[in-house]
Design a protein around this motif. Structure first.
Motif, PDB file in Angstrom:
ATOM      1  N   GLY A   1      64.531  91.193  87.019  1.00  0.00           N
ATOM      2  CA  GLY A   1      63.061  91.093  87.713  1.00  0.00           C
ATOM      3  C   GLY A   1      62.854  90.106  88.332  1.00  0.00           C
ATOM      4  N   THR A   2      61.372  90.488  88.629  1.00  0.00           N
ATOM      5  CA  THR A   2      60.369  89.223  89.212  1.00  0.00           C
ATOM      6  C   THR A   2      59.005  89.645  89.000  1.00  0.00           C
ATOM      7  OG1 THR A   2      61.788  89.621  91.358  1.00  0.00           O
ATOM      8  CG2 THR A   2      59.267  88.659  91.498  1.00  0.00           C
ATOM      9  N   VAL A   3      58.479  88.421  87.832  1.00  0.00           N
ATOM     10  CA  VAL A   3      57.528  88.540  87.049  1.00  0.00           C
ATOM     11  C   VAL A   3      56.658  87.016  87.580  1.00  0.00           C
ATOM     12  CG1 VAL A   3      59.047  89.176  84.994  1.00  0.00           C
ATOM     13  CG2 VAL A   3      58.116  86.592  85.857  1.00  0.00           C
ATOM     14  N   ALA A   4      55.248  88.225  87.626  1.00  0.00           N
ATOM     15  CA  ALA A   4      54.126  87.265  88.178  1.00  0.00           C
ATOM     16  C   ALA A   4      53.213  86.964  87.137  1.00  0.00           C
ATOM     17  CB  ALA A   4      53.156  88.016  89.132  1.00  0.00           C
ATOM     18  N   TRP A   5      53.176  85.342  86.880  1.00  0.00           N
ATOM     19  CA  TRP A   5      52.486  85.364  85.138  1.00  0.00           C
ATOM     20  C   TRP A   5      50.460  85.289  85.737  1.00  0.00           C
ATOM     21  CZ3 TRP A   5      51.381  85.081  80.732  1.00  0.00           C
ATOM     22  CH2 TRP A   5      50.363  84.495  79.395  1.00  0.00           C
ATOM     23  N   HIS A   6      49.999  86.825  84.811  1.00  0.00           N
ATOM     24  CA  HIS A   6      48.612  86.380  85.067  1.00  0.00           C
ATOM     25  C   HIS A   6      47.789  85.540  84.255  1.00  0.00           C
ATOM     26  CE1 HIS A   6      44.166  87.941  85.621  1.00  0.00           C
ATOM     27  NE2 HIS A   6      44.496  88.037  84.168  1.00  0.00           N
ATOM     28  N   ASP A   7      47.156  84.229  84.376  1.00  0.00           N
ATOM     29  CA  ASP A   7      46.497  83.549  83.923  1.00  0.00           C
ATOM     30  C   ASP A   7      44.648  84.183  83.949  1.00  0.00           C
ATOM     31  OD1 ASP A   7      48.020  80.841  84.197  1.00  0.00           O
ATOM     32  OD2 ASP A   7      47.193  81.864  86.262  1.00  0.00           O
ATOM     33  N   PRO A   8      44.370  84.420  82.515  1.00  0.00           N
ATOM     34  CA  PRO A   8      43.933  84.390  81.753  1.00  0.00           C
ATOM     35  C   PRO A   8      42.537  83.835  82.057  1.00  0.00           C
ATOM     36  CG  PRO A   8      45.210  84.965  79.702  1.00  0.00           C
ATOM     37  CD  PRO A   8      46.570  83.804  80.744  1.00  0.00           C
ATOM     38  N   CYS A   9      40.952  83.886  82.258  1.00  0.00           N
ATOM     39  CA  CYS A   9      40.296  83.263  82.938  1.00  0.00           C
ATOM     40  C   CYS A   9      39.636  81.957  81.738  1.00  0.00           C
ATOM     41  CB  CYS A   9      39.265  84.164  82.913  1.00  0.00           C
ATOM     42  SG  CYS A   9      39.364  85.006  83.884  1.00  0.00           S
ATOM     43  N   ARG A  10      39.413  82.804  80.533  1.00  0.00           N
ATOM     44  CA  ARG A  10      40.108  81.735  79.019  1.00  0.00           C
ATOM     45  C   ARG A  10      41.161  80.936  78.670  1.00  0.00           C
ATOM     46  NH1 ARG A  10      35.318  83.118  76.619  1.00  0.00           N
ATOM     47  NH2 ARG A  10      34.442  84.118  77.588  1.00  0.00           N
ATOM     48  N   LEU A  11      42.202  81.604  79.040  1.00  0.00           N
ATOM     49  CA  LEU A  11      43.276  80.049  78.197  1.00  0.00           C
ATOM     50  C   LEU A  11      43.396  79.510  79.186  1.00  0.00           C
ATOM     51  CD1 LEU A  11      45.281  80.209  75.605  1.00  0.00           C
ATOM     52  CD2 LEU A  11      46.531  81.204  78.052  1.00  0.00           C
ATOM     53  N   GLY A  12      43.353  79.656  81.071  1.00  0.00           N
ATOM     54  CA  GLY A  12      43.978  78.978  81.865  1.00  0.00           C
ATOM     55  C   GLY A  12      41.723  78.337  81.724  1.00  0.00           C
ATOM     56  N   ARG A  13      41.088  78.502  82.643  1.00  0.00           N
ATOM     57  CA  ARG A  13      40.460  77.455  83.123  1.00  0.00           C
ATOM     58  C   ARG A  13      39.543  77.410  81.792  1.00  0.00           C
ATOM     59  NH1 ARG A  13      38.621  82.240  86.402  1.00  0.00           N
ATOM     60  NH2 ARG A  13      39.343  82.268  88.732  1.00  0.00           N
ATOM     61  N   ARG A  14      39.605  77.687  80.566  1.00  0.00           N
ATOM     62  CA  ARG A  14      38.853  77.190  80.088  1.00  0.00           C
ATOM     63  C   ARG A  14      39.507  75.815  79.331  1.00  0.00           C
ATOM     64  NH1 ARG A  14      34.034  79.931  78.153  1.00  0.00           N
ATOM     65  NH2 ARG A  14      32.881  81.915  79.591  1.00  0.00           N
ATOM     66  N   LEU A  15      40.620  76.209  78.904  1.00  0.00           N
ATOM     67  CA  LEU A  15      41.756  75.732  78.239  1.00  0.00           C
ATOM     68  C   LEU A  15      42.498  75.440  78.758  1.00  0.00           C
ATOM     69  CD1 LEU A  15      42.172  77.873  75.110  1.00  0.00           C
ATOM     70  CD2 LEU A  15      40.151  76.089  75.153  1.00  0.00           C
ATOM     71  N   LYS A  16      42.748  75.509  80.127  1.00  0.00           N
ATOM     72  CA  LYS A  16      44.081  73.720  81.008  1.00  0.00           C
ATOM     73  C   LYS A  16      45.140  74.327  81.023  1.00  0.00           C
ATOM     74  CE  LYS A  16      40.203  73.048  83.125  1.00  0.00           C
ATOM     75  NZ  LYS A  16      39.532  73.983  84.022  1.00  0.00           N
ATOM     76  N   VAL A  17      45.366  75.589  79.983  1.00  0.00           N
ATOM     77  CA  VAL A  17      46.934  76.436  79.169  1.00  0.00           C
ATOM     78  C   VAL A  17      47.500  76.515  81.217  1.00  0.00           C
ATOM     79  CG1 VAL A  17      48.095  77.368  77.972  1.00  0.00           C
ATOM     80  CG2 VAL A  17      45.804  76.217  77.280  1.00  0.00           C
ATOM     81  N   TYR A  18      48.086  76.356  81.828  1.00  0.00           N
ATOM     82  CA  TYR A  18      48.447  76.737  82.919  1.00  0.00           C
ATOM     83  C   TYR A  18      50.076  76.741  82.815  1.00  0.00           C
ATOM     84  CZ  TYR A  18      43.457  76.594  84.825  1.00  0.00           C
ATOM     85  OH  TYR A  18      43.028  76.796  85.055  1.00  0.00           O
ATOM     86  N   ASP A  19      50.493  75.151  82.203  1.00  0.00           N
ATOM     87  CA  ASP A  19      51.737  74.752  82.274  1.00  0.00           C
ATOM     88  C   ASP A  19      53.104  75.638  81.356  1.00  0.00           C
ATOM     89  OD1 ASP A  19      51.327  74.112  85.011  1.00  0.00           O
ATOM     90  OD2 ASP A  19      51.238  71.686  83.496  1.00  0.00           O
ATOM     91  N   GLU A  20      52.556  76.060  79.975  1.00  0.00           N
ATOM     92  CA  GLU A  20      53.032  76.537  79.062  1.00  0.00           C
ATOM     93  C   GLU A  20      53.524  77.632  78.668  1.00  0.00           C
ATOM     94  OE1 GLU A  20      49.805  74.763  78.964  1.00  0.00           O
ATOM     95  OE2 GLU A  20      49.820  73.274  77.141  1.00  0.00           O
ATOM     96  N   PRO A  21      52.893  79.035  79.966  1.00  0.00           N
ATOM     97  CA  PRO A  21      53.448  80.048  79.813  1.00  0.00           C
ATOM     98  C   PRO A  21      53.953  80.005  80.514  1.00  0.00           C
ATOM     99  CG  PRO A  21      50.201  79.919  80.177  1.00  0.00           C
ATOM    100  CD  PRO A  21      51.524  78.764  79.768  1.00  0.00           C
ATOM    101  N   ARG A  22      54.476  79.318  82.028  1.00  0.00           N
ATOM    102  CA  ARG A  22      55.055  79.509  83.041  1.00  0.00           C
ATOM    103  C   ARG A  22      56.690  78.743  82.565  1.00  0.00           C
ATOM    104  NH1 ARG A  22      50.271  79.163  85.146  1.00  0.00           N
ATOM    105  NH2 ARG A  22      49.979  80.405  87.531  1.00  0.00           N
ATOM    106  N   SER A  23      56.420  77.714  81.247  1.00  0.00           N
ATOM    107  CA  SER A  23      57.642  77.166  81.266  1.00  0.00           C
ATOM    108  C   SER A  23      58.115  77.548  80.306  1.00  0.00           C
ATOM    109  CB  SER A  23      57.532  75.861  80.060  1.00  0.00           C
ATOM    110  OG  SER A  23      56.204  76.010  79.496  1.00  0.00           O
ATOM    111  N   ILE A  24      57.809  79.245  79.708  1.00  0.00           N
ATOM    112  CA  ILE A  24      58.422  80.162  78.572  1.00  0.00           C
ATOM    113  C   ILE A  24      59.486  81.090  79.438  1.00  0.00           C
ATOM    114  CG2 ILE A  24      57.806  81.500  77.361  1.00  0.00           C
ATOM    115  CD1 ILE A  24      55.453  80.619  75.761  1.00  0.00           C
ATOM    116  N   LEU A  25      58.680  81.448  80.627  1.00  0.00           N
ATOM    117  CA  LEU A  25      59.467  82.647  81.594  1.00  0.00           C
ATOM    118  C   LEU A  25      60.302  81.551  82.137  1.00  0.00           C
ATOM    119  CD1 LEU A  25      56.200  84.178  82.968  1.00  0.00           C
ATOM    120  CD2 LEU A  25      57.683  84.864  81.666  1.00  0.00           C
TER     121      LEU A  25
END
Ligand code: SF4
Ligand code: SF4
Length: 403
Positions: free
Chosen positions: A287-311
């Motif tokens: 399948g083809t997946v797109a990671w949806h950055d939750p505003c609070r996890l992304g913009r507020r905590l800058k957790v961008y790379d970790e979920p992408r590395s899991i996928l």
């Protein structure tokens, strides 16, 4: 209660330079143009895109704050509509701050705090939310005792009685909603498989207080914060893992520094476990997946790379990016408690996000936030879309195997 239990209490008037310096440049209305491929995905303020008038963008809300403080205008139903349709997604601040060093989101949050403190804010629709929190200590108004059952169900330690390596802060939504139990189970099994000695607080875990912060009820929020911090400190745990992005932002922005344990979101913990080899994804996925950055996890905590590395650790999975991703992410429609009062508006925003997933040819939207999962699911239903929404940990567990 300790004074200023959480981060320093601020007043809207301390931000008068921000709203005075706002030049009405409208940079906050959309994403930076150089980062946009299609005009459709330039706009990124959910309330401004929906209601169109200036008062529904950060630029207008800065003016609402300025004019109210200078007593140039009075609070009207229209004023309250503009205030409570903000999803507090932070897209405006993401765009404005690097250019102007102005904090429009903070101004909006403090305007909501001023509304509660002075007694002219909140809407009748907010009353049931406050009542549930007051009577039940959780956002859903469910009996707290039900949370004790999770200790046995999940096979984890009762952190209030015995020492554990990591404390899992489950959050109200994952604790009670049956449709989220699958993701909760995956989280616990993956943590244990990675070698973590997991404990939970059961009925002693209270709402983190995120809905109260979003509504601007700072005093009520701090009451929850104080109790939670005391109970977490008493466990002696060194690490607290949050599952929900709203809990994560409360722990990261508010509790951190006032409690002994270090907070971390589950995607951060699991991505590190994968990097260290404590977990290994082996089974091929499709399948083809797109990671949806939750505003609070992304913009507020800058957790961008970790979920992408899991996928990216899951073999066979193709990952694509939303047109609006990372700092440019679009709210799922569930932010700022706006959908609690204006559900059709929340649904429209969720449908727009699902449309975007279809546009980038993703068959699955992956996220790690119960609010996002719920909103995006309603967006899928609203569009009669074939796109699915999945929790990142459920997806990973299928590849790690060995339930
Ligand atoms: S809030 Fe910032 S980006 Fe928006 S109009 Fe004002 S100065 Fe410009
Ligand atoms: S926080 Fe989001 S919804 Fe509110 S003004 Fe800023 S961009 Fe618009």
């Amino acid at each position: 209660m300790k004074e200023n239990l959480t981060k320093t209490r601020e007043l809207l008037s301390q931000y008068r330079e921000d709203y005075a310096l706002c030049s009405k440049c409208k940079i906050c209305h959309g994403n930076h143009v150089q980062e946009v491929n299609h005009a459709r995905f330039f706009r990124n303020c959910p309330s401004g895109s929906r209601f169109r008038y200036e008062a529904y963008y950060a630029s207008g809300r800065m003016e609402l704050a300025r004019a109210l403080n200078l007593k140039e205008i009075e609070v009207t139903p229209q004023y309250l509509h503009a205030l409570y349709t903000c999803m507090e997604c932070g897209s405006c601040q993401e765009q404005c701050y690097p250019v102007k060093q102005i904090f429009p989101l903070r101004v909006i949050e403090l305007l909501r705090e001023k509304a509660v403190a002075e007694g002219w804010g909140l809407l009748p629709e907010h009353a049931p939310i406050l009542k549930k929190l007051e009577e039940s200590d959780n956002y859903l108004g469910k009996p707290q005792a039900e949370r004790d059952k999770l200790i046995k169900e999940l096979g984890v330690k009762d952190a209030s009685k015995e020492k554990c390596g990591v404390l899992l802060f489950i959050g109200c939504q994952y604790s009670y909603k049956s449709e989220l139990k699958k993701a909760l189970g995956s989280a616990v099994r993956l943590l244990r498989k990675s070698g973590a000695d997991v404990g939970i607080l059961g009925s002693k875990e209270l709402c983190c207080g995120a809905p109260l912060l979003e509504l601007g009820d700072r005093d009520f929020f701090e009451a929850f914060g104080k109790e939670n911090i005391e109970r977490i400190d008493a466990t002696g745990a060194e690490t607290v893992i949050t599952l929900c992005s709203h809990c994560a932002s409360v722990f990261g922005e508010e509790y951190a520094g006032f409690m002994k344990a270090s907070p971390v979101h589950v995607t951060q913990y699991i991505s590190e476990a994968l990097a260290k080899g404590d977990l290994k994804a082996g089974k091929k996925a499709k399948g083809t997946v797109a990671w949806h950055d939750p505003c609070r996890l992304g913009r507020r905590l800058k957790v961008y790379d970790e979920p992408r590395s899991i996928l990216d650790a899951i073999p066979g999975l193709k990952r694509v990016e939303f047109e609006r991703s990372r700092g440019n992410t679009l709210c799922c429609g569930g932010g700022g408690m706006a959908a609690a009062v204006y559900p059709e508006f929340g649904l429209e925003v969720a449908k727009e996000r699902v449309y975007e997933a279809e546009f980038v040819d993703a068959d699955t939207i992956v996220t790690a936030c119960p609010w996002c999962e719920e909103m995006l699911q309603s967006g899928i239903g609203g569009r009669k879309s074939k796109v699915k929404v999945e929790n990142i940990l459920t997806l990973l567990e299928e590849s790690v195997g060995g339930k």
